[in-house]
Design a protein around this motif. Structure first.
Motif, PDB file in Angstrom:
ATOM      1  N   GLY A   1       0.787  -1.231   0.000  1.00  0.00           N
ATOM      2  CA  GLY A   1       0.000   0.000   0.000  1.00  0.00           C
ATOM      3  C   GLY A   1       0.813   1.272   0.000  1.00  0.00           C
ATOM      4  N   ILE A   2       2.139   1.154  -0.189  1.00  0.00           N
ATOM      5  CA  ILE A   2       2.982   2.346  -0.268  1.00  0.00           C
ATOM      6  C   ILE A   2       4.136   2.098  -1.233  1.00  0.00           C
ATOM      7  CG2 ILE A   2       4.370   1.658   1.751  1.00  0.00           C
ATOM      8  CD1 ILE A   2       4.712   4.684   2.328  1.00  0.00           C
ATOM      9  N   LEU A   3       4.496   3.129  -1.988  1.00  0.00           N
ATOM     10  CA  LEU A   3       5.669   3.083  -2.853  1.00  0.00           C
ATOM     11  C   LEU A   3       6.270   4.474  -2.929  1.00  0.00           C
ATOM     12  CD1 LEU A   3       4.986   4.521  -5.810  1.00  0.00           C
ATOM     13  CD2 LEU A   3       3.884   2.348  -6.267  1.00  0.00           C
ATOM     14  N   ALA A   4       7.512   4.525  -3.387  1.00  0.00           N
ATOM     15  CA  ALA A   4       8.204   5.801  -3.580  1.00  0.00           C
ATOM     16  C   ALA A   4       8.756   5.861  -4.991  1.00  0.00           C
ATOM     17  CB  ALA A   4       9.343   5.951  -2.566  1.00  0.00           C
ATOM     18  N   VAL A   5       8.755   7.037  -5.561  1.00  0.00           N
ATOM     19  CA  VAL A   5       9.429   7.294  -6.835  1.00  0.00           C
ATOM     20  C   VAL A   5      10.765   7.941  -6.502  1.00  0.00           C
ATOM     21  CG1 VAL A   5       9.387   8.566  -9.006  1.00  0.00           C
ATOM     22  CG2 VAL A   5       7.277   7.566  -8.108  1.00  0.00           C
ATOM     23  N   LEU A   6      11.847   7.302  -6.952  1.00  0.00           N
ATOM     24  CA  LEU A   6      13.197   7.758  -6.633  1.00  0.00           C
ATOM     25  C   LEU A   6      13.941   8.181  -7.884  1.00  0.00           C
ATOM     26  CD1 LEU A   6      14.296   4.898  -4.192  1.00  0.00           C
ATOM     27  CD2 LEU A   6      13.019   6.968  -3.657  1.00  0.00           C
ATOM     28  N   ARG A   7      14.852   9.112  -7.728  1.00  0.00           N
ATOM     29  CA  ARG A   7      15.717   9.508  -8.834  1.00  0.00           C
ATOM     30  C   ARG A   7      16.881   8.529  -8.952  1.00  0.00           C
ATOM     31  NH1 ARG A   7      14.295  14.323  -6.452  1.00  0.00           N
ATOM     32  NH2 ARG A   7      16.123  14.357  -5.084  1.00  0.00           N
ATOM     33  N   MET A   8      17.246   8.188 -10.174  1.00  0.00           N
ATOM     34  CA  MET A   8      18.387   7.303 -10.386  1.00  0.00           C
ATOM     35  C   MET A   8      19.671   7.980  -9.925  1.00  0.00           C
ATOM     36  SD  MET A   8      17.698   5.557 -14.101  1.00  0.00           S
ATOM     37  CE  MET A   8      16.300   4.455 -14.370  1.00  0.00           C
ATOM     38  N   ARG A   9      20.628   7.147  -9.554  1.00  0.00           N
ATOM     39  CA  ARG A   9      21.937   7.667  -9.168  1.00  0.00           C
ATOM     40  C   ARG A   9      22.572   8.399 -10.345  1.00  0.00           C
ATOM     41  NH1 ARG A   9      22.425   2.176  -6.859  1.00  0.00           N
ATOM     42  NH2 ARG A   9      22.717   2.317  -4.618  1.00  0.00           N
ATOM     43  N   GLU A  10      23.247   9.496 -10.054  1.00  0.00           N
ATOM     44  CA  GLU A  10      24.025  10.174 -11.086  1.00  0.00           C
ATOM     45  C   GLU A  10      25.336   9.415 -11.278  1.00  0.00           C
ATOM     46  OE1 GLU A  10      24.634  14.274 -10.306  1.00  0.00           O
ATOM     47  OE2 GLU A  10      22.492  14.736 -10.126  1.00  0.00           O
ATOM     48  N   GLU A  11      25.742   9.269 -12.548  1.00  0.00           N
ATOM     49  CA  GLU A  11      26.991   8.572 -12.821  1.00  0.00           C
ATOM     50  C   GLU A  11      28.165   9.415 -12.333  1.00  0.00           C
ATOM     51  OE1 GLU A  11      27.693   6.815 -16.569  1.00  0.00           O
ATOM     52  OE2 GLU A  11      25.594   6.269 -16.892  1.00  0.00           O
ATOM     53  N   GLN A  12      29.082   8.771 -11.615  1.00  0.00           N
ATOM     54  CA  GLN A  12      30.233   9.467 -11.069  1.00  0.00           C
ATOM     55  C   GLN A  12      31.505   8.703 -11.405  1.00  0.00           C
ATOM     56  OE1 GLN A  12      29.300   9.632  -6.859  1.00  0.00           O
ATOM     57  NE2 GLN A  12      28.060  11.472  -7.094  1.00  0.00           N
ATOM     58  N   THR A  13      32.600   9.414 -11.409  1.00  0.00           N
ATOM     59  CA  THR A  13      33.890   8.757 -11.619  1.00  0.00           C
ATOM     60  C   THR A  13      34.156   7.837 -10.437  1.00  0.00           C
ATOM     61  OG1 THR A  13      34.710  10.687 -12.808  1.00  0.00           O
ATOM     62  CG2 THR A  13      36.347   9.129 -11.984  1.00  0.00           C
ATOM     63  N   PHE A  14      34.502   6.596 -10.739  1.00  0.00           N
ATOM     64  CA  PHE A  14      34.725   5.615  -9.682  1.00  0.00           C
ATOM     65  C   PHE A  14      36.153   5.109  -9.719  1.00  0.00           C
ATOM     66  CE2 PHE A  14      34.981   1.110  -8.496  1.00  0.00           C
ATOM     67  CZ  PHE A  14      34.625   1.210  -7.161  1.00  0.00           C
ATOM     68  N   SER A  15      36.768   5.046  -8.564  1.00  0.00           N
ATOM     69  CA  SER A  15      38.095   4.466  -8.421  1.00  0.00           C
ATOM     70  C   SER A  15      38.080   3.536  -7.220  1.00  0.00           C
ATOM     71  CB  SER A  15      39.138   5.573  -8.221  1.00  0.00           C
ATOM     72  OG  SER A  15      40.434   5.021  -8.103  1.00  0.00           O
ATOM     73  N   PRO A  16      38.380   2.255  -7.405  1.00  0.00           N
ATOM     74  CA  PRO A  16      38.304   1.311  -6.291  1.00  0.00           C
ATOM     75  C   PRO A  16      39.355   1.589  -5.225  1.00  0.00           C
ATOM     76  CG  PRO A  16      39.302   0.264  -8.192  1.00  0.00           C
ATOM     77  CD  PRO A  16      38.829   1.612  -8.658  1.00  0.00           C
ATOM     78  N   ASP A  17      39.004   1.291  -3.996  1.00  0.00           N
ATOM     79  CA  ASP A  17      39.879   1.441  -2.840  1.00  0.00           C
ATOM     80  C   ASP A  17      40.603   0.110  -2.629  1.00  0.00           C
ATOM     81  OD1 ASP A  17      40.961   1.509  -0.273  1.00  0.00           O
ATOM     82  OD2 ASP A  17      39.249   2.532   0.611  1.00  0.00           O
TER      83      ASP A  17
ATOM     84  N   GLY B   1      30.618  -6.983   3.668  1.00  0.00           N
ATOM     85  CA  GLY B   1      31.548  -5.874   3.865  1.00  0.00           C
ATOM     86  C   GLY B   1      32.318  -5.463   2.630  1.00  0.00           C
ATOM     87  N   PHE B   2      31.786  -5.771   1.443  1.00  0.00           N
ATOM     88  CA  PHE B   2      32.471  -5.411   0.198  1.00  0.00           C
ATOM     89  C   PHE B   2      32.368  -3.909  -0.063  1.00  0.00           C
ATOM     90  CE2 PHE B   2      33.511  -9.584  -0.419  1.00  0.00           C
ATOM     91  CZ  PHE B   2      33.981  -9.886  -1.686  1.00  0.00           C
ATOM     92  N   GLY B   3      33.326  -3.409  -0.846  1.00  0.00           N
ATOM     93  CA  GLY B   3      33.353  -1.987  -1.151  1.00  0.00           C
ATOM     94  C   GLY B   3      32.390  -1.567  -2.239  1.00  0.00           C
ATOM     95  N   GLY B   4      31.888  -2.525  -3.015  1.00  0.00           N
ATOM     96  CA  GLY B   4      30.948  -2.187  -4.073  1.00  0.00           C
ATOM     97  C   GLY B   4      30.715  -3.352  -5.009  1.00  0.00           C
ATOM     98  N   VAL B   5      29.690  -3.202  -5.854  1.00  0.00           N
ATOM     99  CA  VAL B   5      29.367  -4.180  -6.885  1.00  0.00           C
ATOM    100  C   VAL B   5      29.525  -3.493  -8.241  1.00  0.00           C
ATOM    101  CG1 VAL B   5      27.579  -5.681  -7.850  1.00  0.00           C
ATOM    102  CG2 VAL B   5      27.767  -5.391  -5.369  1.00  0.00           C
TER     103      VAL B   5
END
Length: 261
Positions: free
Chosen positions: A91-107, A135-139
């Protein structure tokens, strides 16, 4: 601010319903999440919430007070299911904005999971959830992966979607550059010199790779691998589900890094 919607011809109703289609999600750079937990997780994470929609019954019965600055549309319960991907919406939902693409550099102190053309949204959501738990840094996602904003992906992540970086459009050249910078690429695949996953050294800066449900990791990524690792199968099953395989590999990497302490 609560606004009543009483007809399916309402422009906001039609907009929310259109987001069930990928082309409309991409056009508007927006997507929906369903259920109180997911909506609350998005709000708590400071994710860009454009609007909320709920049934009149939910508004009356639920203990939920939306932030005053977010428009909230209330409608009869009979109109709500057409907006949803689930069979029994809360009975509830949200409309969300997509993530903005950013420069990524792994740690190089963190671990990463690379998905090569994973095609099932439930599997991708499970991988995101498990990477967060381990505990991963990202996918990292290749261009051939399923739509990150598919409702099933977001739902299967159980809130981890909002807690861990998920980076799209990762290319072969980017992986190669990160290898040059010191990361090893370990691919979950059966090859001539495949090693048991517990024998691989994952204490180094590491990117683990898993592949497509039907075809596995692509040949061009396998050619880049520093090593291929396997998970032994003792029974008669031919293979493991990619979400399960990714979980086994990630938790072994976390164990080797003493993440549990």
């Amino acid at each position: 601010m609560f606004v009543e919607i009483s007809t399916t011809q309402n422009k906001n109703y039609k907009f929310i319903r259109s987001l069930k289609q990928k082309k409309e999600r991409m056009k508007h750079k927006a997507f929906t999440v369903e259920g109180l937990k997911s909506v609350q997780d998005a709000i708590d994470a400071g994710y860009g919430v454009e609007m909320l929609a709920m049934t009149d019954k939910f508004q009356t019965e639920a203990v939920f007070l939306p932030p005053a600055e977010i428009p909230c549309y209330v409608m009869p319960e009979s109109m709500f299911p057409a907006l949803c991907d689930t069979e029994t919406p809360q009975g509830i939902l949200a409309v969300l904005r997509m993530r903005e693409e950013q420069t990524f550099s792994p740690d190089d102190t963190k671990l990463y999971l690379y998905c090569d053309a994973v095609s099932d949204p439930g599997n991708l959501g499970t991988i995101i959830r498990t990477a967060d738990a381990a505990g991963f840094g990202g996918v990292l996602l290749s261009d051939g992966c399923v739509d990150l904003y598919n409702p099933k992906t977001v739902r299967a992540s159980m809130g981890s979607f909002f807690h861990i970086p998920v980076i799209e459009h990762i290319t072969k050249n980017q992986l190669s550059a990160w290898q040059y910078a010191g990361f090893q690429l370990l691919c979950g695949a059966l090859r001539e010199e495949t090693v048991n996953y517990i024998d691989a050294d994952m204490t180094k800066p590491t990117i683990l790779a898993v592949g497509n449900e039907a075809n596995g990791i692509s040949e061009e990524i396998l050619q880049m691998a520093d090593a291929c690792v396997k998970i032994p199968i003792c029974g008669r099953a031919e293979s493991l589900n990619v979400g399960i395989a990714a979980a086994v590999l990630m938790y072994e990497a976390a164990r080797q890094r003493d993440f549990y302490r």
